[in-house]
Design an enzyme around this catalytic site. Sequence first.
Site, PDB file in Angstrom:
ATOM      1  N   GLY A 133       0.859  -1.181   0.000  1.00 37.93           N
ATOM      2  CA  GLY A 133       0.000   0.000   0.000  1.00 37.93           C
ATOM      3  C   GLY A 133       0.890   1.223   0.000  1.00 37.93           C
ATOM      4  O   GLY A 133       1.899   1.260  -0.697  1.00 37.93           O
ATOM      5  N   SER A 182       5.627  -5.337  -1.588  1.00 35.60           N
ATOM      6  CA  SER A 182       5.628  -3.913  -1.931  1.00 35.60           C
ATOM      7  C   SER A 182       6.075  -3.077  -0.732  1.00 35.60           C
ATOM      8  O   SER A 182       7.224  -3.158  -0.332  1.00 35.60           O
ATOM      9  CB  SER A 182       4.248  -3.512  -2.453  1.00 35.60           C
ATOM     10  N   ALA A 183       5.186  -2.279  -0.138  1.00 28.92           N
ATOM     11  CA  ALA A 183       5.563  -1.497   1.039  1.00 28.92           C
ATOM     12  C   ALA A 183       6.088  -2.384   2.157  1.00 28.92           C
ATOM     13  O   ALA A 183       6.968  -1.986   2.927  1.00 28.92           O
ATOM     14  CB  ALA A 183       4.374  -0.679   1.539  1.00 28.92           C
ATOM     15  N   HIS A 236       8.412  -3.211  -7.646  1.00 28.63           N
ATOM     16  CA  HIS A 236       7.736  -2.833  -8.897  1.00 28.63           C
ATOM     17  C   HIS A 236       8.724  -2.187  -9.880  1.00 28.63           C
ATOM     18  O   HIS A 236       8.333  -1.316 -10.665  1.00 28.63           O
ATOM     19  CB  HIS A 236       6.586  -1.841  -8.653  1.00 28.63           C
ATOM     20  N   GLU A 270       8.388  -6.942 -10.964  1.00 31.35           N
ATOM     21  CA  GLU A 270       7.151  -7.595 -10.560  1.00 31.35           C
ATOM     22  C   GLU A 270       7.194  -9.078 -10.897  1.00 31.35           C
ATOM     23  O   GLU A 270       7.813  -9.503 -11.866  1.00 31.35           O
ATOM     24  CB  GLU A 270       5.958  -6.910 -11.213  1.00 31.35           C
TER      25      GLU A 270
END
Length: 238
Positions: free
Chosen positions: A93, A125-126, A162, A197
Amino acid sequence: MNQSIKKLLLISNSTNAGEEYLRYPLPEIDRFLGSVREAVFVPYAAVTFSYDEYERRVQERLGEAGIRIRSVHRASDPIEAIRTAPAVCVGGGNTFALAQKMQEQGLMEAICAAIDAGTPYFGWSAGSNVACPTISTTNDMPIVEPQSFAAIGAVGFQINPHYLDANPAGHAGETREQRILEYIEANPGRWVAGLREGCMLRLEAGRLELIGSRPMRLFRKGERPFEVQPGEDLGFLL
């Protein structure tokens, strides 16, 4: 700290294009956790939907592998929840929102201590960004202001999740590589891993491994950026 006790699975993204949420990393998460079938979940990167909803989404997918999650936002003592967690999971997020809330609750230090004690950690991700020394290589807008950019520091290098090689058609701004080159200019001596990714990094038994079908791009001041393939030795990052 002896790296051999640390157990990390750092995932670039939750969802590949055209796939269901958390579909591609689920088999690797299942293998990574082994006999551990429960994890404390940190949902604080959610911004446009509730922590309850985030917990539901993640539980729905991980439940397919028999993994139960308990969100830390429900805990009366978040630090104790992390201290006693069989595993820790941090979702993606907005990295700034995640860092702000984790710092407010003292979770950066608590998770670092848990990892150093051998608790498995996985995130995407985060959730991969905050495992690094800082959140400075996130792609996110600083929508809130954390106490600092300092993060868990479970690894000694930075991740850019990403990672993209080029800009979209018609966009003349800086590429992702140019942004990372700015970072290493300001932070000499620190590696940055451009994690594409569909890929993830697993640290287990002192061995760091790239998992996925695509190479990872590495950056450090004074060296030309270069690619490493899955299966190649990444011990120099540790």
